[in-house]
Design a protein around this motif. Structure first.
Motif, mmCIF file in Angstrom:
data_model
loop_
_atom_site.group_PDB
_atom_site.id
_atom_site.type_symbol
_atom_site.label_atom_id
_atom_site.label_comp_id
_atom_site.label_asym_id
_atom_site.label_seq_id
_atom_site.Cartn_x
_atom_site.Cartn_y
_atom_site.Cartn_z
ATOM 1 N N ALA A 261 13.799 -44.915 -41.281
ATOM 2 C CA ALA A 261 14.813 -45.306 -42.256
ATOM 3 C C ALA A 261 16.122 -45.659 -41.555
ATOM 4 N N LYS A 262 16.378 -45.034 -40.399
ATOM 5 C CA LYS A 262 17.606 -45.309 -39.650
ATOM 6 C C LYS A 262 17.461 -46.543 -38.763
ATOM 7 N N ALA A 263 16.228 -46.860 -38.361
ATOM 8 C CA ALA A 263 15.964 -48.042 -37.521
ATOM 9 C C ALA A 263 14.809 -48.813 -38.138
ATOM 10 N N PRO A 264 15.086 -49.578 -39.208
ATOM 11 C CA PRO A 264 14.015 -50.168 -40.027
ATOM 12 C C PRO A 264 13.336 -51.397 -39.452
ATOM 13 N N ASP A 265 13.724 -51.847 -38.265
ATOM 14 C CA ASP A 265 13.016 -52.970 -37.654
ATOM 15 C C ASP A 265 11.711 -52.470 -37.047
ATOM 16 N N PHE A 266 10.684 -53.316 -37.122
ATOM 17 C CA PHE A 266 9.382 -52.950 -36.575
ATOM 18 C C PHE A 266 9.344 -53.353 -35.097
ATOM 19 N N GLY A 267 9.678 -52.402 -34.246
ATOM 20 C CA GLY A 267 9.722 -52.684 -32.821
ATOM 21 C C GLY A 267 8.449 -52.254 -32.128
ATOM 22 N N PRO A 268 7.795 -53.163 -31.409
ATOM 23 C CA PRO A 268 6.546 -52.802 -30.730
ATOM 24 C C PRO A 268 6.790 -51.855 -29.558
ATOM 25 N N VAL A 269 5.989 -50.805 -29.457
ATOM 26 C CA VAL A 269 6.046 -49.879 -28.327
ATOM 27 C C VAL A 269 4.778 -49.972 -27.498
ATOM 28 N N TRP A 270 3.818 -50.732 -27.978
ATOM 29 C CA TRP A 270 2.574 -50.971 -27.235
ATOM 30 C C TRP A 270 1.952 -52.262 -27.719
ATOM 31 N N ARG A 271 1.444 -53.061 -26.777
ATOM 32 C CA ARG A 271 0.663 -54.257 -27.094
ATOM 33 C C ARG A 271 -0.586 -54.250 -26.239
ATOM 34 N N GLY A 272 -1.678 -54.745 -26.797
ATOM 35 C CA GLY A 272 -2.916 -54.788 -26.049
ATOM 36 C C GLY A 272 -3.702 -56.050 -26.330
ATOM 37 N N GLU A 273 -4.855 -56.157 -25.701
ATOM 38 C CA GLU A 273 -5.715 -57.318 -25.902
ATOM 39 C C GLU A 273 -6.489 -57.235 -27.210
ATOM 40 N N SER A 274 -6.565 -56.045 -27.769
ATOM 41 C CA SER A 274 -7.254 -55.857 -29.046
ATOM 42 C C SER A 274 -6.434 -54.908 -29.898
ATOM 43 N N ASP A 275 -6.869 -54.730 -31.130
ATOM 44 C CA ASP A 275 -6.094 -53.968 -32.097
ATOM 45 C C ASP A 275 -6.029 -52.471 -31.783
ATOM 46 N N VAL A 276 -5.011 -51.833 -32.339
ATOM 47 C CA VAL A 276 -4.947 -50.373 -32.360
ATOM 48 C C VAL A 276 -6.093 -49.859 -33.230
ATOM 49 N N GLU A 277 -6.931 -49.013 -32.675
ATOM 50 C CA GLU A 277 -8.017 -48.439 -33.470
ATOM 51 C C GLU A 277 -7.618 -47.100 -34.063
ATOM 52 N N ALA A 278 -6.851 -46.309 -33.317
ATOM 53 C CA ALA A 278 -6.407 -45.005 -33.793
ATOM 54 C C ALA A 278 -5.354 -44.485 -32.839
ATOM 55 N N LEU A 279 -4.694 -43.410 -33.254
ATOM 56 C CA LEU A 279 -3.767 -42.698 -32.396
ATOM 57 C C LEU A 279 -4.426 -41.412 -31.920
ATOM 58 N N ALA A 280 -4.113 -41.010 -30.706
ATOM 59 C CA ALA A 280 -4.623 -39.749 -30.170
ATOM 60 C C ALA A 280 -3.619 -38.657 -30.492
ATOM 61 N N PRO A 281 -3.965 -37.714 -31.366
ATOM 62 C CA PRO A 281 -2.988 -36.713 -31.813
ATOM 63 C C PRO A 281 -2.745 -35.614 -30.777
ATOM 64 N N ARG A 282 -1.560 -35.071 -30.802
ATOM 65 C CA ARG A 282 -1.265 -33.894 -29.983
ATOM 66 C C ARG A 282 -2.020 -32.693 -30.540
ATOM 67 N N PHE A 283 -2.205 -31.688 -29.709
ATOM 68 C CA PHE A 283 -2.996 -30.539 -30.107
ATOM 69 C C PHE A 283 -2.397 -29.800 -31.306
ATOM 70 N N ASP A 284 -1.074 -29.804 -31.425
ATOM 71 C CA ASP A 284 -0.461 -29.092 -32.553
ATOM 72 C C ASP A 284 -0.403 -29.938 -33.817
ATOM 73 N N GLY A 285 -0.932 -31.184 -33.746
ATOM 74 C CA GLY A 285 -0.960 -32.046 -34.917
ATOM 75 C C GLY A 285 0.327 -32.774 -35.200
ATOM 76 N N ARG A 286 1.352 -32.547 -34.395
ATOM 77 C CA ARG A 286 2.652 -33.169 -34.628
ATOM 78 C C ARG A 286 2.851 -34.331 -33.654
ATOM 79 N N GLY A 287 2.597 -35.528 -34.123
ATOM 80 C CA GLY A 287 2.773 -36.699 -33.287
ATOM 81 C C GLY A 287 1.535 -37.050 -32.494
ATOM 82 N N SER A 288 1.651 -38.107 -31.676
ATOM 83 C CA SER A 288 0.523 -38.638 -30.917
ATOM 84 C C SER A 288 0.955 -38.896 -29.480
ATOM 85 N N PHE A 289 -0.008 -38.832 -28.564
ATOM 86 C CA PHE A 289 0.313 -39.060 -27.160
ATOM 87 C C PHE A 289 -0.318 -40.335 -26.610
ATOM 88 N N GLY A 290 -1.203 -40.990 -27.417
ATOM 89 C CA GLY A 290 -1.861 -42.179 -26.911
ATOM 90 C C GLY A 290 -2.334 -43.112 -28.000
#
Length: 648
Positions: A261-290
């Motif tokens: 809400a504070k930074a409403p532009d969609f800024g890419p933090v990763w680009r690849g040759e194919s689509d994002v299939e999923a995020l790899a979650p952290r063990f505590d369930g809060r956020g993702s590491f990959g």
């Protein structure tokens, strides 16, 4: 550990036996495997006496219990919440349907198998509510977030609600009502429903956002036309304010973007040759590491290289070179982790990783009766279509000729067609062919998912045209490369793949020697009138957009109109209770070929829907298909022919 788990999930291991069609047709012995937050108990979906059940096993004592549902029920999905497991069930719609569907109910049980409760009941109550789990809430041992939808009203106008549910007793509190029909919720790390999104009847995506505070109002942050960018919320970072979005900027392969809400532009933090299939979650369930993707084989890109999970994954991957490695779940303290290892020749193997002792212990396999040494490896391929567009896919050479040339080739076309893709993974249909002497070519033709919105939408309106050309060009590429014998080519597929198979032998009568159409579409005009897709406004608009409206043009792109031109051998497979593509499609195609004096082989799957589910029917389909292929392009069929070199 391993012996106890295997005893619960399978009756025996058959790795020493040669690969059998029955083993390829059979359902997995083990599904999901997840460890409890306290790391003491493993829950898994296991096949016991032919039924999928919930098994609970203590890690240290190896003691366990199976929870057997009622006669027609079997386990669906499950989630750990504190020391309890919440799960749903599925069952066949009727005695005439083989495939099970979710019942919309929820149940819960303690880790030791005690304290079983029904949280949401529909049986014999007249209740038209369907409840689905949105997410478990990190750190909350008493609640999870669910979505409730009441289908008493018009399904196209159904507006779901997000509710906080107690896993002991099932008491619920509504925390948000979706701002649009058929919406899906995305929750933050505290269990607040922060996003709701859905496509409208014109295939345009809308995404709404709300603040975490109770009573916050929804506001639109994405309102795209079908031709615009594709922006789907995936979850929140550890700060609980930054959200991750799958974003296809300028129609290119989906990147990972951040938004707040504070930074409403969609800024890419990763680009690849194919689509994002999923995020790899952290063990505590809060956020993702990959970020997980599949440009060819499966890949993971790190969002935080210094994360404990990232370092641990890197070390674990070194133990299993050449395979896909993922963490399916972990204890809250990260001490014990469930690891799944898989590949093109590994249906999936689970291990227990003890991060303190730095040990990896085998637990069980999805299909322990299959020996990887008896499967054919799959390799990614890429070629340029006639108009220069880069098209990707996969080639599996027959086990008998892993490096062979001028092979009998089956072009195996995936269904969908839009948003679906072939992947580098264990695929029973591929192995049924490749372990019997056939090279298999899979093509992610334009319209397929995985390569961005532009590539997917380039297939709209291209049934029988550019989409078909990609398959033709792939076949000719395989011949030119010396992979395939140009006199022994067959095209095969299900649903849209069945359409493409019959269209292939219709418009390229000199290219293929045979075709297998499995629950396929053969009359585009009929598709716009019959089946479950045209029964809703969304479905009608979808068909209008991807097929067009010109009835004469639809006829020109329908295989049923080309029976006189088809010279290849044809095998048609239909399903008795197929509501997506009614068997009338196959019947019309069969009758047209009969009238042309080219009666096809025909198989009707009793009790089956859109694709066979019963392993006996799947095995019979494999057997009939292989017998058909042997007669059309097999060694006996090729007797007396010279091996075909590539065309000059």
């Amino acid at each position: 550990m391993s012996s106890a788990l295997l005893a619960l999930s399978v009756t025996a291991a058959y790795a020493a036996e040669p690969i059998a069609l029955e083993g390829l047709a059979r359902h997995d012995a083990v599904g999901e495997v997840k460890i409890s937050p306290d790391g003491r108990t493993i829950a898994l979906a296991a096949k016991v006496k032919g039924k999928r059940v919930l098994s609970l096993v203590e890690v240290d004592t190896q003691k366990g219990v199976n929870l057997r549902p009622l006669e027609k029920d079997e386990l669906g999905e499950f989630w750990w919440v504190g020391n309890r497991v919440v799960y749903n069930l599925r069952q066949p719609l009727s005695n005439r349907m083989n495939v099970p569907v979710y019942t919309g109910e929820l149940f819960a049980v303690n880790a030791d198998g005690s304290g079983k409760q029904t949280l949401v009941d529909r049986r014999g109550t007249g209740n038209t509510e369907v409840v689905e789990v949105i997410a478990a809430i990190p750190g909350d041992t008493e609640h999870l977030l669910v979505s409730s939808t009441n289908y008493f009203q018009n399904a196209e106008r159904v507006v779901p609600t997000a509710q906080l549910m107690a896993v002991d007793g099932g008491r619920r509190k509504t925390i948000a009502t979706a701002p649009l029909a058929q919406a899906r919720f995305v929750a933050d790390n505290a269990g607040n429903a922060r996003f709701a999104y859905a496509e409208d009847t014109q295939m345009g995506l809308k995404v709404y956002y709300r603040e975490a505070a109770e009573g916050s109002e929804w506001r639109v942050i994405v309102e795209e036309k079908a031709e615009g960018r594709s922006l789907i919320p995936l979850g929140f970072a550890a700060d609980n304010e930054t959200a991750y979005f799958r974003c296809s900027l300028a129609g290119e392969p989906h990147a990972l973007c951040t938004w707040s809400a504070k930074a409403p532009d969609f800024g890419p933090v990763w680009r690849g040759e194919s689509d994002v299939e999923a995020l790899a979650p952290r063990f505590d369930g809060r956020g993702s590491f990959g970020v997980l993707s599949m440009p060819g084989r499966r890949a993971i890109s790190l969002l935080d290289k210094n994360a404990t999970e990232a370092k641990l994954l890197a070390r674990t991957m070194q133990r299993f070179p050449g395979e896909s490695v993922s963490f399916t779940s972990a204890s809250s303290d990260g001490r014990r982790v469930i690891v799944e290892v898989s590949s093109d020749i590994n249906p999936g193997t689970f291990y227990l990783l003890d991060t303190k002792a730095d040990t990896v212990t085998f637990l069980l396999s999805r299909r322990p009766w299959i020996n990887a040494d008896q499967l054919a490896p799959t390799e990614p391929i890429q070629f340029a279509a006639r108009d220069g567009v880069s098209v990707s896919g996969y080639l599996t050479r027959p086990l008998q000729s892993p490096d062979g040339k001028y092979l009998p080739l089956v072009v195996l076309v995936h269904g969908g067609p839009y948003g679906v893709r072939d992947r580098w993974e264990f695929t029973p249909d591929v192995q049924a062919l490749a372990t019997r002497g056939y090279a298999v070519l899979q093509v992610n033709y334009r319209g397929s998912g995985g390569y961005g919105a532009k590539f997917e939408r380039s297939g709209w309106g291209e049934w029988g045209r550019a989409m078909q050309n990609d398959l033709t060009d792939a076949t000719r590429w395989a011949v030119k490369e010396g992979i395939a014998d140009r006199n022994r080519l067959c095209i095969m597929g299900g649903s849209y793949g069945g359409y493409a198979a019959l269209m292939g032998v219709s418009v390229e009568p000199d290219l293929y020697q045979c075709a297998i159409g499995y629950v396929g579409v053969y009359d585009l005009r009929l598709m716009k009138k019959r089946g479950d897709i045209p029964q809703s406004s969304y479905g009608k608009n979808y068909l209008q957009r991807v097929l067009g409206t010109d009835e004469d043009e639809l006829a020109r792109r329908s295989p049923v109109e080309y029976a006189d031109a088809i010279t290849a051998k044809v095998f048609l497979v239909a399903a008795e209770n197929d509501s997506r593509v009614p068997p009338l499609h196959s019947e019309r195609m069969r009758d047209a070929l009969k009238r042309a004096g080219k009666a096809p082989e025909y198989l009707l799957g009793r009790g089956e829907g859109h694709g066979f589910y019963d392993p006996k029917n799947v095995e019979a389909f494999y057997e009939r298909s292989l017998k058909f292929l042997d007669s059309a392009i097999g060694e006996k069929a090729g007797a007396g022919r010279s091996v075909s070199a590539p065309a000059p």
